[in-house]
Structures are given as structure tokens and as C-alpha cells.
Enzyme design. Sequence first.
Site, PDB file in Angstrom:
ATOM      1  N   GLN A  31       0.888  -1.177   0.000  1.00 54.87           N
ATOM      2  CA  GLN A  31       0.000   0.000   0.000  1.00 54.87           C
ATOM      3  C   GLN A  31       0.920   1.219   0.000  1.00 54.87           C
ATOM      4  O   GLN A  31       1.169   1.854   1.030  1.00 54.87           O
ATOM      5  CB  GLN A  31      -0.913  -0.014   1.231  1.00 54.87           C
ATOM      6  CG  GLN A  31      -1.943   1.115   1.223  1.00 54.87           C
ATOM      7  CD  GLN A  31      -3.162   0.847   0.345  1.00 54.87           C
ATOM      8  OE1 GLN A  31      -3.667  -0.263   0.312  1.00 54.87           O
ATOM      9  NE2 GLN A  31      -3.635   1.858  -0.380  1.00 54.87           N
ATOM     10  N   LYS A  76       0.040  -8.191 -16.736  1.00 55.87           N
ATOM     11  CA  LYS A  76      -0.890  -8.543 -15.649  1.00 55.87           C
ATOM     12  C   LYS A  76      -1.831  -7.390 -15.345  1.00 55.87           C
ATOM     13  O   LYS A  76      -1.404  -6.233 -15.272  1.00 55.87           O
ATOM     14  CB  LYS A  76      -0.051  -8.882 -14.412  1.00 55.87           C
ATOM     15  CG  LYS A  76      -0.805  -8.950 -13.099  1.00 55.87           C
ATOM     16  CD  LYS A  76       0.100  -9.468 -11.984  1.00 55.87           C
ATOM     17  CE  LYS A  76      -0.173  -8.850 -10.662  1.00 55.87           C
ATOM     18  NZ  LYS A  76       0.745  -9.302  -9.616  1.00 55.87           N
TER      19      LYS A  76
HETATM   20  C1  R5P Z   1       2.775  -7.397  -7.282  1.00 56.81           C
HETATM   21  O1  R5P Z   1       3.112  -6.353  -7.751  1.00 56.81           O
HETATM   22  C2  R5P Z   1       3.727  -8.367  -6.682  1.00 56.81           C
HETATM   23  O2  R5P Z   1       4.949  -8.370  -7.334  1.00 56.81           O
HETATM   24  C3  R5P Z   1       3.140  -9.768  -6.660  1.00 56.81           C
HETATM   25  O3  R5P Z   1       2.944 -10.181  -7.986  1.00 56.81           O
HETATM   26  C4  R5P Z   1       1.842  -9.803  -5.925  1.00 56.81           C
HETATM   27  O4  R5P Z   1       1.961  -9.179  -4.691  1.00 56.81           O
HETATM   28  C5  R5P Z   1       1.371 -11.228  -5.740  1.00 56.81           C
HETATM   29  O5  R5P Z   1       0.166 -11.227  -5.034  1.00 56.81           O
HETATM   30  P1  R5P Z   1      -0.891 -12.398  -5.173  1.00 56.81           P
HETATM   31  O6  R5P Z   1      -0.201 -13.673  -4.780  1.00 56.81           O
HETATM   32  O7  R5P Z   1      -1.962 -11.991  -4.201  1.00 56.81           O
HETATM   33  O8  R5P Z   1      -1.390 -12.419  -6.571  1.00 56.81           O
END
Ligand code: R5P
Length: 296
Positions: free
Chosen positions: A94, A190
Site C-alpha cells: 500500500q 498482468k
Molecule cells: C505485485 O506487484 C507483486 O509483485 C506480486 O505479484 C503480488 O503481490 C502477488 O500477489 P498475489 O499472490 O496476491 O497475486
Amino acid sequence: MRLILPLPGNEAFASQLARAVGGDLGELETRRFPDGEHYVRLRSDPAGRTVDLVCTLARIDEVFLSLIFAADAARGLGAREVNLIAPYLGYMRQDSRFQPGEAVTSTSIARLLSGSFDRLVTVDPHLHRYASLNEVYAIPSLALHAAPLLGRWIRESVTDPLVIGPDAESEQWAAAVAAAAGAPHLVLSKTRLGDHDVRITLPDLSRHRGRQPVLIDDIASSGHTLLAAAQQLVAVGFPAPDCAVVHAIFGGDAFAQVSAVAGRVVSTDSVAHPSNALPLAPLIAQALAAAQPAPE
Ligand code: R5P
């Protein structure tokens, strides 16, 4: 000799660190009073010593007050320097007010920790909108990098690997892991629509046919980034991708969901988890040994 003091749940990591850095492993007593308030007592004398409190900050809310109380107690009892060794640094995602009215919690945590510690050592903090920890932390803060460890695991354990970062922001990091692995790399596209809703788009992968994909990420939290990427890769005919992550948070059934689609899943031990295969204590010990004492 420095005093390495683990918060509850960090004893194994601290013990490895004490051995690697040649420090004393100390003891901290913590419990709750009947009303739920925290009790903290140092069972090792910190007077005149450099004290390293070891506490991973995954699920930080459970441990935060004990950590602050322990740091303040060490200082009050005469420690020369009080450091925080946080293999995982929580609340870093955050880092902006994404919606009107949101609390930018990364800055609040940084302010609170900076008030009780002289120095912070962590591994791969989530630095997306901050260029460095020094933008938020008021104390000397060292961000170590696990890319060489992930790269070495890939080099030694995967035949014909293709290193894949899940999003555009991971480009530099994926390149560093791939360089250590001696492998090609690419990144996916993504879009996050919600905590558990991640959309992944693949680029043209035709020239990488026959390679073993290895998804890398700094954090696996809901696991949906790895899950969506793995599903997409399998759908276009690649073998189940191996996954190598730094911080294995894996909330709820995230690990089971990812494991059902992925090949091997490995992580550093920044957060204790069954996937831990890459110890960080040697990396942190090296950094502590090289660090100058904090300014008086
Ligand atoms: C995002 O910017 C991070 O690099 C990770 O890809 C992300 O925090 C992964 O979170 P989750 O496992 O909830 O998809």
C-alpha cells in the site's frame, strides 16, 4: 559480540543467523496478560551491545506491539544499537492512495519502526512506487536481494529453464534472476481487478517451445498471480511451470491452489513455509558483518 534476539516464531531463523554472523542467540519472553495486552521481557542482557531483533513482518499485526516493546526495552536497558532484521517487510504494497480516502500504510509503518530502531535490514521489499526504502524510512535501511539465490536454484535444478516475471514491473528483477540462472527471460502482462482476481496475458512464446517455464515473483500472497500465469502457460501447451518466490505468504488455501497447477514451488525462508528451500541467513549475516556501526 552482537546479540541476536528472535521474536516468537523467528527462533530457527535467528539461530541460523547467530551461527552465520558469530553472534549470541538471546531469549525474549512474551505473553499476553488476561486482558489481552502484551508482556515482553528480555532474558538476555543487551547493555552495551548491538542488538538485532529478528522478526519477519508477515502477519505483522500479531507481532507489531511486542516488537516495539522489545526494541524500546533493549534501548532502555543500555543497548548500544538496536536493529530490526525483518526478512520480509510487511505493508509495503500500500504505497499509494489507489482509491480516495485510503490510508498509505507503508508510510505509517515506516514512521513507527523508524522511531524505535537504529537500522533496518530486509530482503526484496516491495519497491514499486518508491525508488528506495530511504524514501519512507528515516533510519539507514538496507534492502538485500534474493535474485542470485533464486537464479542459482534454477541453474542447479531446472533443465532448459525459461525465467518468467508475471508483470512489466518485474522486468529488471526477472533479468537479474535469469542472468544468475544463465537462462533467457521474459515478462507477462498482468491486470489486477481485485484481491483474488488477476488477469494475465502471454506474449508470443513460440521461440521458447521446449523450455521449462519458471515463474518468479517477489511475493506470493493470494497466489492468484502465480495461479493465473501457470494456468495460461499450461493452456498453451507448456509443461506445468516451476515457481520460485522470495516471500511465501500464501494466505488461506493459496499454496494448495498453486501447487495443483504448478510443478515445484520453492521460496526463501523469509516467511516460514513448507516451500522454503533457499536460506537467507548467510546473505543477511554477510550484510551485517559489512555494515558500519550506526551513527551515535
Ligand atoms: C505485485 O506487484 C507483486 O509483485 C506480486 O505479484 C503480488 O503481490 C502477488 O500477489 P498475489 O499472490 O496476491 O497475486
